[in-house]
Write a protein that holds these residues in place. Structure first.
Motif, mmCIF file in Angstrom:
data_model
loop_
_atom_site.group_PDB
_atom_site.id
_atom_site.type_symbol
_atom_site.label_atom_id
_atom_site.label_comp_id
_atom_site.label_asym_id
_atom_site.label_seq_id
_atom_site.Cartn_x
_atom_site.Cartn_y
_atom_site.Cartn_z
ATOM 1 N N TRP A 174 0.841 -1.194 0.000
ATOM 2 C CA TRP A 174 0.000 0.000 0.000
ATOM 3 C C TRP A 174 0.880 1.250 0.000
ATOM 4 O O TRP A 174 1.809 1.362 0.802
ATOM 5 C CB TRP A 174 -0.892 0.019 1.237
ATOM 6 N N VAL A 175 0.588 2.184 -0.877
ATOM 7 C CA VAL A 175 1.343 3.434 -0.979
ATOM 8 C C VAL A 175 0.382 4.592 -0.737
ATOM 9 O O VAL A 175 -0.665 4.703 -1.407
ATOM 10 C CB VAL A 175 1.997 3.584 -2.364
ATOM 11 N N ASP A 211 -3.458 19.022 -1.739
ATOM 12 C CA ASP A 211 -4.114 19.249 -0.452
ATOM 13 C C ASP A 211 -4.757 17.997 0.117
ATOM 14 O O ASP A 211 -5.110 17.967 1.305
ATOM 15 C CB ASP A 211 -5.188 20.331 -0.599
ATOM 16 N N ASN A 212 -4.941 16.964 -0.700
ATOM 17 C CA ASN A 212 -5.646 15.773 -0.257
ATOM 18 C C ASN A 212 -4.764 14.533 -0.408
ATOM 19 O O ASN A 212 -4.033 14.397 -1.383
ATOM 20 C CB ASN A 212 -6.930 15.581 -1.068
ATOM 21 N N ALA A 213 -4.872 13.651 0.579
ATOM 22 C CA ALA A 213 -4.078 12.422 0.557
ATOM 23 C C ALA A 213 -4.756 11.362 -0.303
ATOM 24 O O ALA A 213 -5.969 11.406 -0.550
ATOM 25 C CB ALA A 213 -3.882 11.899 1.978
ATOM 26 N N GLU A 214 -3.956 10.392 -0.754
ATOM 27 C CA GLU A 214 -4.449 9.243 -1.498
ATOM 28 C C GLU A 214 -3.791 7.977 -0.961
ATOM 29 O O GLU A 214 -2.695 8.026 -0.393
ATOM 30 C CB GLU A 214 -4.149 9.365 -2.991
ATOM 31 N N ILE A 215 -4.466 6.844 -1.178
ATOM 32 C CA ILE A 215 -3.895 5.530 -0.899
ATOM 33 C C ILE A 215 -4.108 4.655 -2.127
ATOM 34 O O ILE A 215 -5.233 4.564 -2.640
ATOM 35 C CB ILE A 215 -4.546 4.856 0.321
ATOM 36 N N TRP A 216 -3.033 4.031 -2.605
ATOM 37 C CA TRP A 216 -3.087 3.101 -3.726
ATOM 38 C C TRP A 216 -2.583 1.740 -3.259
ATOM 39 O O TRP A 216 -1.774 1.648 -2.339
ATOM 40 C CB TRP A 216 -2.213 3.584 -4.886
ATOM 41 N N LEU A 257 -3.411 -1.557 -10.549
ATOM 42 C CA LEU A 257 -3.322 -0.665 -9.392
ATOM 43 C C LEU A 257 -4.726 -0.248 -8.962
ATOM 44 O O LEU A 257 -5.594 0.032 -9.793
ATOM 45 C CB LEU A 257 -2.510 0.571 -9.734
ATOM 46 N N GLU A 258 -4.935 -0.196 -7.659
ATOM 47 C CA GLU A 258 -6.253 0.133 -7.132
ATOM 48 C C GLU A 258 -6.173 1.382 -6.259
ATOM 49 O O GLU A 258 -5.377 1.446 -5.325
ATOM 50 C CB GLU A 258 -6.786 -1.039 -6.306
ATOM 51 N N LEU A 259 -6.995 2.367 -6.577
ATOM 52 C CA LEU A 259 -7.103 3.559 -5.744
ATOM 53 C C LEU A 259 -8.021 3.227 -4.579
ATOM 54 O O LEU A 259 -9.219 3.016 -4.754
ATOM 55 C CB LEU A 259 -7.645 4.734 -6.556
#
Length: 250
Positions: A93-94, A102-107, A119-121
């Protein structure tokens, strides 16, 4: 079949020191002779080495781009080994903040029995109050969603038409889900919740038959917009008093 259970593996990483980029792994603990911990550090070195194909621009990158490079890196390492036999899985997980974002993400990078999935968001600004988790999800699923992940298979085996199962599970989740997260909750409360969910999982598996596959000390890190990556709790295999010049090893 479980051959070994190691209680001291490192599974949380700052993927680019000084940048708000974090990685977490679950599933397989190694590819060939190399631990995922060492491979994650190899990836970190490549992300910041001039001339390397996996280099990112520290002033102009996205979390999705980092995840793409992580996928390419682990695919290459997997292809270089004799693949494991039977069912096996690996997740990497990244997450964090892209430059000027301004906003975080996880892939999520995923390997399932020799097949690399797209790859999955997992999370972005649209998932308010969302808890993401991997590895052994049974205990957390039961608490947060209201049912075990195996419920769908059980319903099918009991005669429910397979095409009706997803709708039933969606309705059950809407009725039974436990809302423990708010997007504006203080970071300390988020830390406490994460620690609680990990401890719940460890205690759940400690009492189940067969190998105790979830355990050991818990490493915790946060990634926030203004403070960046911060360690909250972590284990060391050496005494800091004996290594005064060493400040970080994961």
């Amino acid at each position: 079949m479980v051959l070994n259970v190691w209680a001291h593996g490192n599974k949380v990483f700052n993927l680019y020191k000084g940048k708000p980029i974090v990685a977490m792994t679950c599933g397989m603990g190694h590819l060939g002779p190399a631990s995922i911990s060492n491979l994650a550090k190899d990836l970190r070195r490549k992300l910041c080495t001039n001339g390397d194909p996996l280099l990112i621009d520290p002033d102009d990158y996205t979390i999705g781009e980092v995840a793409e490079k992580a996928l390419a890196f682990f695919q290459g390492r997997y292809e270089a080994i004799d693949p494991p036999v039977g069912n096996h899985g690996f997740e990497f997980w990244v997450g964090g903040y892209g430059s000027n974002c301004d906003n975080a993400e996880i892939w999520k990078v995923s390997l399932q029995s020799g097949e690399w999935l797209p790859l999955e968001l997992i999370a972005n600004q649209d998932q308010d109050g969302h808890v993401s988790f991997g590895g052994q999800p049974q205990a957390i699923n039961r608490l947060l969603l209201g049912f075990d992940p195996a419920l769908g298979d059980a319903l099918s085996e009991l005669g429910m038409p397979p095409d009706a199962v997803p709708g039933i599970l969606e309705q059950l989740q809407a009725r039974l889900a436990t809302p423990l997260v708010h997007p504006a909750m203080p970071i300390q409360d988020a830390i406490n919740l994460a620690e609680f969910l990990v401890d719940l999982t460890k205690r759940y598996f400690a009492f189940l038959p067969n190998a105790d596959i979830v355990g050991g000390a818990t490493d915790i890190a946060t990634v926030t917009k203004h403070e960046g990556f911060k360690w909250i709790a972590r284990k060391h295999h050496y005494d800091a008093a004996l290594n005064p010049r060493e400040t970080d090893h994961v």
